[in-house]
Design a protein around this motif. Structure first.
Motif, PDB file in Angstrom:
ATOM      1  N   THR A   3       0.821  -1.212   0.000  1.00 21.61           N
ATOM      2  CA  THR A   3       0.000   0.000   0.000  1.00 21.61           C
ATOM      3  C   THR A   3       0.850   1.254   0.000  1.00 21.61           C
ATOM      4  O   THR A   3       1.999   1.254   0.434  1.00 21.61           O
ATOM      5  CB  THR A   3      -0.906   0.045   1.248  1.00 21.61           C
ATOM      6  OG1 THR A   3      -0.087   0.085   2.421  1.00 21.61           O
ATOM      7  CG2 THR A   3      -1.816  -1.161   1.310  1.00 21.61           C
ATOM      8  N   LYS A   4       0.251   2.334  -0.496  1.00 22.05           N
ATOM      9  CA  LYS A   4       0.867   3.647  -0.333  1.00 22.05           C
ATOM     10  C   LYS A   4       0.805   4.012   1.147  1.00 22.05           C
ATOM     11  O   LYS A   4      -0.165   3.675   1.831  1.00 22.05           O
ATOM     12  CB  LYS A   4       0.081   4.697  -1.111  1.00 22.05           C
ATOM     13  CG  LYS A   4       0.158   4.600  -2.614  1.00 22.05           C
ATOM     14  CD  LYS A   4      -0.660   5.753  -3.205  1.00 22.05           C
ATOM     15  CE  LYS A   4      -0.735   5.696  -4.700  1.00 22.05           C
ATOM     16  NZ  LYS A   4      -1.591   6.784  -5.228  1.00 22.05           N
ATOM     17  N   ILE A   6       0.137   6.207   4.467  1.00 20.18           N
ATOM     18  CA  ILE A   6      -0.927   7.145   4.840  1.00 20.18           C
ATOM     19  C   ILE A   6      -0.525   7.864   6.118  1.00 20.18           C
ATOM     20  O   ILE A   6       0.037   7.261   7.041  1.00 20.18           O
ATOM     21  CB  ILE A   6      -2.262   6.405   5.061  1.00 20.18           C
ATOM     22  CG1 ILE A   6      -2.733   5.766   3.749  1.00 20.18           C
ATOM     23  CG2 ILE A   6      -3.338   7.330   5.624  1.00 20.18           C
ATOM     24  CD1 ILE A   6      -3.913   4.815   3.915  1.00 20.18           C
ATOM     25  N   LEU A  93      -1.501  10.804   1.072  1.00 23.87           N
ATOM     26  CA  LEU A  93      -2.819  10.391   1.542  1.00 23.87           C
ATOM     27  C   LEU A  93      -2.952  10.696   3.034  1.00 23.87           C
ATOM     28  O   LEU A  93      -2.140  10.239   3.847  1.00 23.87           O
ATOM     29  CB  LEU A  93      -3.043   8.900   1.288  1.00 23.87           C
ATOM     30  CG  LEU A  93      -3.201   8.471  -0.168  1.00 23.87           C
ATOM     31  CD1 LEU A  93      -3.365   6.959  -0.262  1.00 23.87           C
ATOM     32  CD2 LEU A  93      -4.384   9.167  -0.833  1.00 23.87           C
ATOM     33  N   VAL A 108      -9.769   2.050   7.252  1.00 23.90           N
ATOM     34  CA  VAL A 108      -8.641   2.478   6.417  1.00 23.90           C
ATOM     35  C   VAL A 108      -8.554   1.610   5.160  1.00 23.90           C
ATOM     36  O   VAL A 108      -8.342   2.116   4.055  1.00 23.90           O
ATOM     37  CB  VAL A 108      -7.321   2.437   7.200  1.00 23.90           C
ATOM     38  CG1 VAL A 108      -6.160   2.883   6.312  1.00 23.90           C
ATOM     39  CG2 VAL A 108      -7.407   3.335   8.433  1.00 23.90           C
ATOM     40  N   LYS A 109      -8.745   0.320   5.303  1.00 19.82           N
ATOM     41  CA  LYS A 109      -8.653  -0.608   4.167  1.00 19.82           C
ATOM     42  C   LYS A 109      -9.692  -0.269   3.093  1.00 19.82           C
ATOM     43  O   LYS A 109      -9.371  -0.202   1.898  1.00 19.82           O
ATOM     44  CB  LYS A 109      -8.848  -2.042   4.653  1.00 19.82           C
ATOM     45  CG  LYS A 109      -8.768  -3.109   3.555  1.00 19.82           C
ATOM     46  CD  LYS A 109      -8.869  -4.492   4.171  1.00 19.82           C
ATOM     47  CE  LYS A 109      -8.727  -5.588   3.110  1.00 19.82           C
ATOM     48  NZ  LYS A 109      -9.937  -5.685   2.262  1.00 19.82           N
ATOM     49  N   TYR A 112      -8.904   3.039   1.422  1.00 19.80           N
ATOM     50  CA  TYR A 112      -7.725   2.909   0.565  1.00 19.80           C
ATOM     51  C   TYR A 112      -8.046   2.146  -0.717  1.00 19.80           C
ATOM     52  O   TYR A 112      -7.624   2.532  -1.812  1.00 19.80           O
ATOM     53  CB  TYR A 112      -6.591   2.217   1.322  1.00 19.80           C
ATOM     54  CG  TYR A 112      -5.350   2.059   0.478  1.00 19.80           C
ATOM     55  CD1 TYR A 112      -4.560   3.164   0.168  1.00 19.80           C
ATOM     56  CD2 TYR A 112      -4.995   0.817  -0.047  1.00 19.80           C
ATOM     57  CE1 TYR A 112      -3.435   3.031  -0.640  1.00 19.80           C
ATOM     58  CE2 TYR A 112      -3.871   0.684  -0.842  1.00 19.80           C
ATOM     59  CZ  TYR A 112      -3.101   1.793  -1.137  1.00 19.80           C
ATOM     60  OH  TYR A 112      -1.995   1.667  -1.949  1.00 19.80           O
ATOM     61  N   GLU A 113      -8.801   1.064  -0.600  1.00 14.32           N
ATOM     62  CA  GLU A 113      -9.189   0.301  -1.789  1.00 14.32           C
ATOM     63  C   GLU A 113     -10.033   1.149  -2.730  1.00 14.32           C
ATOM     64  O   GLU A 113      -9.891   1.067  -3.959  1.00 14.32           O
ATOM     65  CB  GLU A 113      -9.944  -0.962  -1.375  1.00 14.32           C
ATOM     66  CG  GLU A 113      -9.035  -2.019  -0.750  1.00 14.32           C
ATOM     67  CD  GLU A 113      -9.802  -3.238  -0.261  1.00 14.32           C
ATOM     68  OE1 GLU A 113      -9.144  -4.263  -0.009  1.00 14.32           O
ATOM     69  OE2 GLU A 113     -11.044  -3.152  -0.112  1.00 14.32           O
ATOM     70  N   HIS A 115      -9.787   4.357  -3.012  1.00 15.23           N
ATOM     71  CA  HIS A 115      -8.819   5.272  -3.621  1.00 15.23           C
ATOM     72  C   HIS A 115      -8.104   4.609  -4.805  1.00 15.23           C
ATOM     73  O   HIS A 115      -7.938   5.232  -5.865  1.00 15.23           O
ATOM     74  CB  HIS A 115      -7.792   5.725  -2.579  1.00 15.23           C
ATOM     75  CG  HIS A 115      -6.526   6.260  -3.174  1.00 15.23           C
ATOM     76  ND1 HIS A 115      -6.443   7.496  -3.788  1.00 15.23           N
ATOM     77  CD2 HIS A 115      -5.286   5.706  -3.287  1.00 15.23           C
ATOM     78  CE1 HIS A 115      -5.216   7.684  -4.238  1.00 15.23           C
ATOM     79  NE2 HIS A 115      -4.496   6.622  -3.952  1.00 15.23           N
ATOM     80  N   LYS A 119      -8.627   7.014  -8.440  1.00 12.26           N
ATOM     81  CA  LYS A 119      -7.512   7.908  -8.122  1.00 12.26           C
ATOM     82  C   LYS A 119      -7.768   9.363  -8.502  1.00 12.26           C
ATOM     83  O   LYS A 119      -7.019  10.251  -8.094  1.00 12.26           O
ATOM     84  CB  LYS A 119      -6.228   7.397  -8.775  1.00 12.26           C
ATOM     85  CG  LYS A 119      -5.746   6.092  -8.146  1.00 12.26           C
ATOM     86  CD  LYS A 119      -4.416   5.643  -8.707  1.00 12.26           C
ATOM     87  CE  LYS A 119      -3.950   4.360  -8.033  1.00 12.26           C
ATOM     88  NZ  LYS A 119      -2.657   3.876  -8.564  1.00 12.26           N
ATOM     89  N   LEU A 164     -10.609  10.356   3.869  1.00 10.68           N
ATOM     90  CA  LEU A 164      -9.259  10.122   3.349  1.00 10.68           C
ATOM     91  C   LEU A 164      -9.095  11.114   2.198  1.00 10.68           C
ATOM     92  O   LEU A 164      -9.909  11.141   1.277  1.00 10.68           O
ATOM     93  CB  LEU A 164      -9.093   8.690   2.839  1.00 10.68           C
ATOM     94  CG  LEU A 164      -7.695   8.329   2.297  1.00 10.68           C
ATOM     95  CD1 LEU A 164      -6.672   8.267   3.429  1.00 10.68           C
ATOM     96  CD2 LEU A 164      -7.728   7.003   1.533  1.00 10.68           C
TER      97      LEU A 164
END
Length: 275
Positions: A3-4, A6, A93, A108-109, A112-113, A115, A119, A164
């Motif tokens: 992951t990127k 955060i 992020l 968060v998961k 993030y997914e 995102h 994008k 986020l």
């Protein structure tokens, strides 16, 4: 999953209860399936000694994430401290957290997914639940309304404790500003005016408790003064017209200057959904 990284931003002020704070922090720093790589605790003036001690404990104990502390000896206001927090954030992020809200395990998961698959979106939020007494309510605005300029003129479409967001886009519009009670709302308006995209997940990822003081803080002449100041900034950047400026003052004054029971009724009837 690779992951990127955060950054989690968590502002703290003197009225925060230690046990609520601990529950809030633990729900992000221990219980997420994806843990932010950086936590920035922003201490806005004097706070409970136990909170200070717990932050020091986390900084010493936690090794899988970097903990940064921004501490102000006097209260600077939420807009100012969030602005500095965004500037200090190491990663693009940014997870916006409140120090008395509880994040669900996959918050968060899931953000993030979303995102990764979207994008182009600058700000991602989710549904959130509010508990007041024995009543539980949900708040979520659909994506069509989130991206409507006209809707934003009359109502904040984003749940800020669930967000986020992209640091570079926040900086592009001038970051947070000192707009008491409307710090997040005004930031969203600046983003919307420059055609940045918002989206949300219609799933409850954050829980919060509300007491009657929530409505007290959003009523009375002092709050109306802050609201008018906020509208003046919206007028200055030409987000609203003069007609809309006076219309909004007239309509909201009827609510803001009324008793708290009416304000509670207004929020529960028109701005929330019962669970």
């Amino acid at each position: 999953m690779i992951t990127k990284p955060i950054t989690a931003l968590l502002p703290i002020h003197k009225k925060i209860n230690f046990y609520e704070f601990k529950k809030s922090v633990n729900s992000v720093i221990y219980k997420q399936s994806i843990i932010p790589k950086e936590f920035i605790f922003i201490i806005d003036g004097p706070i409970d000694k136990k909170i200070n001690e717990y932050i020091k404990f986390l900084k010493k104990k936690i090794k899988y994430t970097h903990i940064q502390i921004l501490k102000y000896t006097t209260n600077r206001g939420l807009g100012i401290v969030l602005k500095n927090g965004v500037i200090k954030a190491k990663y693009d992020l940014i997870l916006r957290c409140d120090s008395d809200d509880f994040s669900k395990k996959n918050r968060v998961k899931l953000l993030y997914e979303f995102h990764l698959n979207n994008k182009h979106v600058s700000v991602i939020d989710s549904a959130m639940s509010e508990k007041i007494g024995n009543e539980k309510r949900s708040r979520f605005i659909d994506n069509k309304k989130k991206n409507s300029l006209n809707f934003f003129k009359f109502r904040n479409a984003i749940n800020h404790p669930t967000v986020l967001m992209k640091k570079k886009d926040i900086l592009d519009v001038g970051n947070y500003e000192n707009v008491p009670f409307f710090e997040d709302y005004y930031l969203w308006i600046k983003l919307k005016k420059k055609n940045f995209i918002f989206a949300g997940i219609n799933k409850t990822l954050v829980n919060t408790k509300i007491d009657f003081s929530f409505y007290e803080r959003r009523s009375g002449k002092k709050y109306l003064k802050y609201y008018i100041s906020f509208l003046k900034k919206c007028l200055k950047i030409k987000f609203i017209s003069k007609f809309e400026f006076y219309l909004l003052i007239t309509v909201r004054s009827l609510i803001i200057l009324n008793n708290n029971k009416l304000i509670n009724y207004f929020y529960s009837k028109f701005m929330r959904t019962s669970i």
